[in-house]
Design an enzyme around this catalytic site. Structure first.
Site, PDB file in Angstrom:
ATOM      1  N   LYS A  46      33.577  41.788  45.942  1.00 56.22           N
ATOM      2  CA  LYS A  46      34.511  41.519  44.896  1.00 56.22           C
ATOM      3  C   LYS A  46      34.250  40.042  44.415  1.00 56.22           C
ATOM      4  O   LYS A  46      34.609  39.137  45.182  1.00 56.22           O
ATOM      5  CB  LYS A  46      36.073  41.878  45.247  1.00 56.22           C
ATOM      6  N   ASP A  73      36.395  41.125  39.375  1.00 53.91           N
ATOM      7  CA  ASP A  73      38.011  41.212  39.382  1.00 53.91           C
ATOM      8  C   ASP A  73      38.239  40.150  38.371  1.00 53.91           C
ATOM      9  O   ASP A  73      38.857  39.110  38.823  1.00 53.91           O
ATOM     10  CB  ASP A  73      38.397  40.877  40.736  1.00 53.91           C
ATOM     11  N   LYS A  75      40.579  40.994  35.545  1.00 54.38           N
ATOM     12  CA  LYS A  75      41.779  41.463  34.929  1.00 54.38           C
ATOM     13  C   LYS A  75      42.002  40.997  33.571  1.00 54.38           C
ATOM     14  O   LYS A  75      42.774  40.171  33.149  1.00 54.38           O
ATOM     15  CB  LYS A  75      42.818  40.509  35.949  1.00 54.38           C
ATOM     16  N   ASP A  78      43.945  41.575  26.778  1.00 54.68           N
ATOM     17  CA  ASP A  78      43.864  41.103  25.291  1.00 54.68           C
ATOM     18  C   ASP A  78      44.141  41.958  24.283  1.00 54.68           C
ATOM     19  O   ASP A  78      44.236  43.143  24.788  1.00 54.68           O
ATOM     20  CB  ASP A  78      42.587  40.230  25.124  1.00 54.68           C
ATOM     21  N   THR A 138      50.965  42.116  43.370  1.00 56.01           N
ATOM     22  CA  THR A 138      51.722  42.231  44.532  1.00 56.01           C
ATOM     23  C   THR A 138      52.349  40.621  44.824  1.00 56.01           C
ATOM     24  O   THR A 138      53.532  40.703  45.583  1.00 56.01           O
ATOM     25  CB  THR A 138      50.811  42.360  45.666  1.00 56.01           C
ATOM     26  N   ARG A 230      40.641  37.353  54.128  1.00 63.04           N
ATOM     27  CA  ARG A 230      40.759  36.174  55.059  1.00 63.04           C
ATOM     28  C   ARG A 230      40.650  36.821  56.462  1.00 63.04           C
ATOM     29  O   ARG A 230      39.977  36.191  57.596  1.00 63.04           O
ATOM     30  CB  ARG A 230      42.016  35.345  54.962  1.00 63.04           C
TER      31      ARG A 230
HETATM   32  O1  C5P Z   1      42.574  37.328  51.966  1.00 58.14           O
HETATM   33  P1  C5P Z   1      42.989  38.430  51.519  1.00 58.14           P
HETATM   34  O2  C5P Z   1      42.952  39.788  52.427  1.00 58.14           O
HETATM   35  O3  C5P Z   1      44.779  38.137  51.442  1.00 58.14           O
HETATM   36  O4  C5P Z   1      42.623  38.526  50.094  1.00 58.14           O
HETATM   37  C1  C5P Z   1      43.147  39.657  49.131  1.00 58.14           C
HETATM   38  C2  C5P Z   1      42.354  39.667  48.040  1.00 58.14           C
HETATM   39  O5  C5P Z   1      42.844  40.639  47.149  1.00 58.14           O
HETATM   40  C3  C5P Z   1      42.264  38.235  47.297  1.00 58.14           C
HETATM   41  O6  C5P Z   1      41.038  38.144  46.569  1.00 58.14           O
HETATM   42  C4  C5P Z   1      43.249  38.309  46.094  1.00 58.14           C
HETATM   43  O7  C5P Z   1      43.151  37.692  44.912  1.00 58.14           O
HETATM   44  C5  C5P Z   1      43.181  39.740  45.883  1.00 58.14           C
HETATM   45  N1  C5P Z   1      44.410  40.566  45.485  1.00 58.14           N
HETATM   46  C6  C5P Z   1      45.626  40.543  46.171  1.00 58.14           C
HETATM   47  N2  C5P Z   1      46.808  41.221  45.629  1.00 58.14           N
HETATM   48  C7  C5P Z   1      46.501  41.734  44.443  1.00 58.14           C
HETATM   49  C8  C5P Z   1      45.431  41.881  43.709  1.00 58.14           C
HETATM   50  C9  C5P Z   1      44.352  41.181  44.227  1.00 58.14           C
HETATM   51  O8  C5P Z   1      45.562  39.931  47.293  1.00 58.14           O
HETATM   52  N3  C5P Z   1      47.555  42.501  43.896  1.00 58.14           N
END
Ligand code: C5P
Length: 252
Positions: A46, A73, A75, A78, A138, A230
């Site tokens: 991603k 990603d 998003k 526009d 979220t 992470r």
């Molecule tokens: O490190 P972690 O598992 O929290 O990363 C989640 C990934 O998903 C990050 O790239 C974050 O920007 C993305 N994301 C998210 N919640 C969303 C949309 C995207 O955590 N609603």
């Protein structure tokens, strides 16, 4: 544990294709370090705004040349004409998935699909990317959604309403919490994809995520793609962490 030989992956490749790793890095060099650590695992990569604005289309092509499926990603949100053009350019990059905000409305979402189809009409060697709608971020609490953005009611109701609009616009799925995957499948059908961040193995640090599920739970809830950042990228051994998560996904 799935076994690896010389950087090749002998586990469940279809399941690995449902694991999305966010390359949330400031430049291509740093992203390549993780790619090297995960070499041979056929996961989805991603690319978000941070990396795309720094490393651009060249890095997306590099990922594609390395054999990865790529979710761009960015998003988009526009006017329809601008999104149509953006989608056309993104589709020409050969990405497998990209996204737009559902709050742009049905005309904007349909324009994204039109732009992708226009790129394919001009170059039939391209394939139609999955076009995914962002429902409610979220990070948005119900209080912020109600009082700042002005949408009344519960977040889950807004998510389902956006998912139905995305499906009616011809899009292929939504980004959502894994806790919403089952309700979205009920509302939009089982083929409508759910791309779910907020995944944490049992006992892992939640970081800034709140409504999380384990990889096994998310698969059982019907999530099509699991975005896991992470727990893999910040692990002492990212490869081992990814393989453990893939094992849990396969067993679910
Ligand atoms: O490190 P972690 O598992 O929290 O990363 C989640 C990934 O998903 C990050 O790239 C974050 O920007 C993305 N994301 C998210 N919640 C969303 C949309 C995207 O955590 N609603």
């Amino acid at each position: 544990m799935e076994s690896l030989t010389n950087g090749t992956y002998s586990g469940d490749a279809a399941m690995a294709g449902r694991l999305m790793i966010p390359l949330d890095y400031p430049d291509a060099a740093r992203a390549r370090v993780l790619m090297e650590q995960l070499k041979g695992i056929p996961c989805y990569m991603k690319v978000g705004m941070q990396l795309f604005y720094a490393a651009g289309p060249d890095f997306v092509r590099e990922l594609k040349d390395s054999g990865y499926s790529v979710f761009l990603d960015v998003k988009m949100h526009d006017i329809p004409n601008t999104v149509r053009g953006g989608a056309e350019s993104i589709t020409r990059l050969g990405v497998d998935m990209f996204n737009v905000h559902a709050s742009g409305g049905t005309a904007m979402m349909a324009a994204a699909l039109e732009g992708a189809e226009k790129a394919i009409a001009a170059d039939p060697s391209l394939k139609l990317p999955l076009i995914i709608a962002v429902t409610q971020l979220t990070s948005t609490s119900q209080q912020v959604m109600n009082d700042e953005i002005g949408i009344p009611g519960a977040v889950e109701d807004a998510v389902i309403r956006y998912a139905k609009l995305a499906a009616a616009s011809g899009l292929h799925g939504v980004v959502a919490s894994p806790q919403e995957s089952a309700a979205i499948a009920l509302a939009c059908g089982p083929a409508f994809r759910t791309v779910t961040p907020g995944i944490r193995p049992a006992g892992a640090s939640l970081d800034d995520q709140s409504r999380v599920m384990t990889p096994g739970q998310a698969i059982r809830q019907g999530s099509h793609y699991l975005v896991v950042g992470r727990p893999i990228t910040a692990a002492a051994d990212p490869r081992a962490a990814a393989l453990t998560i893939l094992e849990e996904m396969s067993q679910a």
